[in-house]
Scaffold this motif. Structure first.
Motif, mmCIF file in Angstrom:
data_model
loop_
_atom_site.group_PDB
_atom_site.id
_atom_site.type_symbol
_atom_site.label_atom_id
_atom_site.label_comp_id
_atom_site.label_asym_id
_atom_site.label_seq_id
_atom_site.Cartn_x
_atom_site.Cartn_y
_atom_site.Cartn_z
ATOM 1 N N ASP A 523 39.054 31.048 59.449
ATOM 2 C CA ASP A 523 38.829 32.403 58.927
ATOM 3 C C ASP A 523 38.179 32.365 57.554
ATOM 4 O O ASP A 523 37.397 33.253 57.192
ATOM 5 C CB ASP A 523 40.165 33.154 58.842
ATOM 6 N N GLY A 524 38.486 31.331 56.771
ATOM 7 C CA GLY A 524 37.918 31.250 55.418
ATOM 8 C C GLY A 524 36.450 30.869 55.392
ATOM 9 O O GLY A 524 35.777 31.029 54.375
ATOM 10 N N ARG A 525 35.931 30.338 56.494
ATOM 11 C CA ARG A 525 34.540 29.900 56.630
ATOM 12 C C ARG A 525 34.122 29.041 55.440
ATOM 13 O O ARG A 525 34.754 28.030 55.161
ATOM 14 C CB ARG A 525 33.606 31.092 56.816
ATOM 15 N N PHE A 526 33.085 29.446 54.702
ATOM 16 C CA PHE A 526 32.557 28.586 53.635
ATOM 17 C C PHE A 526 33.461 28.563 52.395
ATOM 18 O O PHE A 526 33.260 27.738 51.511
ATOM 19 C CB PHE A 526 31.156 29.043 53.228
ATOM 20 N N ASP A 527 34.442 29.487 52.318
ATOM 21 C CA ASP A 527 35.343 29.533 51.168
ATOM 22 C C ASP A 527 36.788 29.517 51.668
ATOM 23 O O ASP A 527 37.527 30.504 51.551
ATOM 24 C CB ASP A 527 35.079 30.802 50.350
ATOM 25 N N GLY A 556 39.309 12.955 61.690
ATOM 26 C CA GLY A 556 38.101 13.683 62.041
ATOM 27 C C GLY A 556 38.345 15.088 62.548
ATOM 28 O O GLY A 556 37.426 15.728 63.060
ATOM 29 N N ASP A 557 39.588 15.626 62.388
ATOM 30 C CA ASP A 557 39.888 16.970 62.882
ATOM 31 C C ASP A 557 39.575 18.044 61.850
ATOM 32 O O ASP A 557 39.442 19.226 62.195
ATOM 33 C CB ASP A 557 41.358 17.059 63.292
ATOM 34 N N VAL A 558 39.497 17.685 60.579
ATOM 35 C CA VAL A 558 39.038 18.565 59.510
ATOM 36 C C VAL A 558 38.215 17.714 58.553
ATOM 37 O O VAL A 558 38.204 16.478 58.663
ATOM 38 C CB VAL A 558 40.218 19.243 58.752
ATOM 39 N N TYR A 559 37.538 18.368 57.616
ATOM 40 C CA TYR A 559 36.714 17.650 56.639
ATOM 41 C C TYR A 559 37.218 17.973 55.237
ATOM 42 O O TYR A 559 37.358 19.146 54.868
ATOM 43 C CB TYR A 559 35.246 18.049 56.760
ATOM 44 N N MET A 572 31.966 23.463 59.233
ATOM 45 C CA MET A 572 31.115 22.396 58.709
ATOM 46 C C MET A 572 29.882 22.204 59.585
ATOM 47 O O MET A 572 28.796 21.905 59.083
ATOM 48 C CB MET A 572 31.910 21.096 58.608
ATOM 49 N N GLN A 573 30.027 22.407 60.900
ATOM 50 C CA GLN A 573 28.870 22.361 61.791
ATOM 51 C C GLN A 573 27.885 23.465 61.424
ATOM 52 O O GLN A 573 26.675 23.259 61.400
ATOM 53 C CB GLN A 573 29.322 22.525 63.247
ATOM 54 N N ALA A 575 27.546 24.832 58.448
ATOM 55 C CA ALA A 575 26.921 24.462 57.174
ATOM 56 C C ALA A 575 25.838 23.410 57.388
ATOM 57 O O ALA A 575 24.775 23.439 56.738
ATOM 58 C CB ALA A 575 27.981 23.940 56.205
ATOM 59 N N ALA A 576 26.090 22.472 58.307
ATOM 60 C CA ALA A 576 25.085 21.439 58.597
ATOM 61 C C ALA A 576 23.855 22.054 59.249
ATOM 62 O O ALA A 576 22.711 21.674 58.939
ATOM 63 C CB ALA A 576 25.689 20.370 59.504
ATOM 64 N N SER A 577 24.050 23.011 60.157
ATOM 65 C CA SER A 577 22.906 23.679 60.789
ATOM 66 C C SER A 577 22.094 24.432 59.753
ATOM 67 O O SER A 577 20.851 24.456 59.795
ATOM 68 C CB SER A 577 23.400 24.632 61.878
ATOM 69 N N LEU A 578 22.786 25.071 58.796
ATOM 70 C CA LEU A 578 22.080 25.764 57.714
ATOM 71 C C LEU A 578 21.267 24.777 56.884
ATOM 72 O O LEU A 578 20.110 25.044 56.519
ATOM 73 C CB LEU A 578 23.094 26.493 56.837
ATOM 74 N N ALA A 579 21.858 23.613 56.596
ATOM 75 C CA ALA A 579 21.140 22.599 55.816
ATOM 76 C C ALA A 579 19.891 22.139 56.563
ATOM 77 O O ALA A 579 18.825 21.946 55.953
ATOM 78 C CB ALA A 579 22.059 21.413 55.527
ATOM 79 N N ARG A 580 20.001 21.956 57.878
ATOM 80 C CA ARG A 580 18.831 21.562 58.665
ATOM 81 C C ARG A 580 17.731 22.625 58.568
ATOM 82 O O ARG A 580 16.553 22.307 58.432
ATOM 83 C CB ARG A 580 19.223 21.354 60.128
ATOM 84 N N ARG A 581 18.141 23.897 58.665
ATOM 85 C CA ARG A 581 17.140 24.974 58.617
ATOM 86 C C ARG A 581 16.476 25.040 57.248
ATOM 87 O O ARG A 581 15.262 25.204 57.132
ATOM 88 C CB ARG A 581 17.813 26.303 58.950
#
Length: 645
Positions: A523-527, A556-559, A572-573, A575-581
């Motif tokens: 629920d907290g997403r990026f924060d 490997g269940d959380v980062y 985190m997936q 955030a990684a997709s955003l970084a790729r874009r």
């Protein structure tokens, strides 16, 4: 076939070419005025018995100060004619030119005594004895000794017939799959054609319409607009021919001469080349590491430092492995011949052939590396590849090996390479025995890791590489891991590697923490909430929450981005997709903290923390104040891409 004439100044090279071809190879006013060849001169004659064939001639200078130009011409010839005037006999430049022909590997040729109309029989016999002694000392004792007079015509017909016989069996380097390459010794502009460059084709073939590039600038290609072979228009040209190429879009500049025109598939520039080096027998002392020399390769002339491999020095008349470290980039490929002159460019000290144009800076003296280089002395590509696989502990990058060999495609079927395992598309090749050794090394490293850290799922990719094979190239490492995963010998979970039988089982009491914490992180997403906030909301002890989430991170269940701050894998997936874009949209693939902050709605400090976490685990790499996507990473695959469990 391309014939090169060499010898001392005023020993009749240009006159002999004119007698054979009817063409005056002296083309510059200064050459006409002084009666000597200053630049490379070119001529041709029809090939008897072959209506479409022509024998090209390269008339090289004989003056000592012009040896650089002589080497440029001699580097592209198939047959050498060493000329000695009967009245003078062998002179200093005759000796050096003979040495150069020998060191360049021009084993097909003849010594031609010229101006026999000027001497009597006794002088002619003495001159021939001197010439034969010179050939033996230079290692050219297979060269026959001929006698001609370009003025009276004595011996010209016999020489012309000999050249025709040699031309029937000299067809250049036509190795299947060879990429086109040609050292440039001329560049000029023609009305209606544009920029034209000329040289001797070292390998491959070219047809009108092909796209070629300068080897030092592979990102810019030029369309072949026109071709001339031996002064005659052509639709195509092959190795072993003199060729002029009209290129659309190329501007004529003074630095075109000395560059290499090639197929973009094989373009490379390097500053370290591993070679087999033969020291001239005329040298007075051994060649040692640290010696500064001039490297002459085709039309290129650069300063280099010698590093002798496997022994302290190379004695005169002997050969050994060496590495040449260039002060700037050079364009060479496997098998290219070269000459080394001393730092003052006064004398020829050595010559040899390229074994690996991409020489390493480290571990160049190891027994494995020396054995690898010895295996690359084989003539056939298949034998060299087999030798490379036998010696390369971590396998061979197929694309790099092809480019180094000057091959645009494989000249044989990879399935026919005995005992080799080939990755997708031939990008990675390794001997089966070496593969088994590397597999065992990784499995042992994972087994040791599980014993030491039983509560962790396993090391991430970069850590596993440091543990199992720190010297393995990253591209080959990634393919090795994929091979083990596909074979079911290793599992990957959220970027961590582990043996299939290994897992982290959370105790029943800890499962309660996981069930309450994961929804909050999602629920907290990026924060997401900090550990203390999760503990307060779930009414659980803070220390227990911290320990459980830490153990889940190791599984490997959380980062864990920073201390006490954990992210849900789905977030985190994202955030990684955003970084790729952002990398795809950014200039040069750069991701900045400001852009990442704006797209996530976070503060600058938190955005930097996430990017630095991506750097640590090998998803990104930091360059200055920006972050770049690490090529070939297997972390955070996009939706639709499979990641084996």
């Amino acid at each position: 076939m391309i014939v090169g004439t060499a010898g001392h100044i005023d020993h009749g090279k240009t006159a002999l070419v004119r007698a054979l071809t009817g063409i005056d190879a002296d083309r510059l006013p200064e050459e006409k005025k002084r009666g000597i060849t200053i630049e490379l001169g070119y001529a041709w004659m029809p090939e008897p018995g072959n209506a479409d064939g022509r024998i090209g001639f390269v008339d090289v200078p004989g003056h000592e100060k012009l040896v650089r130009t002589m080497v440029a011409g001699a580097s592209g010839i198939d047959y050498g004619l060493l000329l000695i005037a009967a009245d003078d006999g062998p002179m200093p430049q005759t000796i050096e030119h003979a040495t150069i022909l020998s060191l360049l590997g021009v084993r097909r040729g003849a010594a031609v005594i010229t101006k026999i109309d000027r001497v009597d029989a006794e002088r002619l016999a003495a001159c021939e004895a001197q010439v034969r002694a010179l050939l033996v000392s230079a290692g050219l004792d297979d060269y026959p000794v001929l006698q001609v007079s370009s003025i009276r015509g004595d011996g010209i017909d016999d020489l012309r017939a000999r050249l025709a016989t040699e031309a029937a069996t000299a067809r250049g380097d036509n190795t299947p799959g060879a990429g086109f390459r040609m050292g440039l010794d001329r560049a000029f502009t023609l009305d209606g054609v544009g920029t034209v460059v000329a040289g001797s084709i070292a390998a491959g073939a070219v047809v009108i319409g092909d796209a070629l590039c300068l080897a030092g600038a592979p990102d810019r290609s030029y369309r072949v607009r026109s071709l001339q072979v031996h002064s005659r228009g052509a639709e195509s040209a092959d190795a072993g021919q003199r060729c002029a190429v009209g290129l659309a879009g190329l501007e004529r500049t003074d630095d075109l001469r000395g560059q290499v025109l090639c197929d973009p598939a094989i373009a490379l520039t390097t500053q370290r080349i591993d070679v087999w080096l033969d020291v001239a027998a005329t040298e007075e002392r051994a060649l040692r590491s640290g010696t500064l020399v001039h490297l002459h390769a085709a039309t290129q002339d650069l300063l280099a430092t010698v590093a002798v491999l496997g022994q302290p020095s190379i004695a005169p008349g002997s050969g050994a492995l060496a590495q040449l470290v260039l002060q700037k980039g050079v364009n060479v490929w496997h098998g290219d011949r070269f000459i080394l002159r001393d730092a003052s460019a006064v004398r020829t000290v050595a010559g040899g052939s390229v074994l690996d144009p991409l020489g390493p800076a480290r571990y160049r003296q190891t027994p494995e590396r020396l054995a690898y280089l010895d295996s690359q002395r084989a003539a056939e590509p298949l034998a060299r590849l087999q030798g490379a696989l036998a010696q390369a502990q971590y396998g061979v990058n197929g694309a790099a090996w092809l480019r180094s060999a000057g091959l645009a495609s494989w000249p044989f079927a990879l399935d026919d390479v005995p005992d080799a395992v080939v990755g997708a598309g031939g990008e990675w090749l390794i001997a089966r025995a070496r593969l088994e050794q590397n597999e065992a090394g990784l499995l042992d490293a994972l087994r040791d890791f599980h014993v030491k850290y039983p509560d962790e799922i396993g090391p991430d990719l970069l850590r596993a590489r440091r543990l199992a094979a720190p010297r393995m190239p990253e591209a080959l490492w990634l393919q090795l891991v994929e091979h083990l995963i596909e074979g079911g010998k290793v599992n990957r979970r959220n970027g961590f590697l582990h043996l299939p039988e290994h897992g982290v089982a959370l105790r029943a009491a800890e499962q309660v923490v996981a069930e309450r914490a994961l929804p909050m992180l999602l629920d907290g997403r990026f924060d997401p909430p900090w550990v203390r906030d999760i503990a307060d909301t779930a009414r659980l002890p803070e220390q227990q929450v911290r320990q459980v989430l830490g153990r889940m991170a190791r599984g490997g269940d959380v980062y864990q981005v920073v201390k006490d701050l954990f992210y849900h894998p789905a977030v985190m997936q994202e955030a990684a997709s955003l970084a790729r874009r952002l990398a795809a949209e950014g200039e040069g693939g750069a991701i900045t903290a400001a852009r990442f902050r704006d797209h996530t709605g976070l503060g600058r400090k938190r955005a930097i923390q996430i990017l630095e976490f991506f750097d640590r685990i090998g998803f990104l790499r930091r360059v200055g104040d920006t972050h770049l996507l690490r090529p070939g990473t297997m972390l955070f695959p996009e939706p639709g891409e499979s990641e084996p469990a």
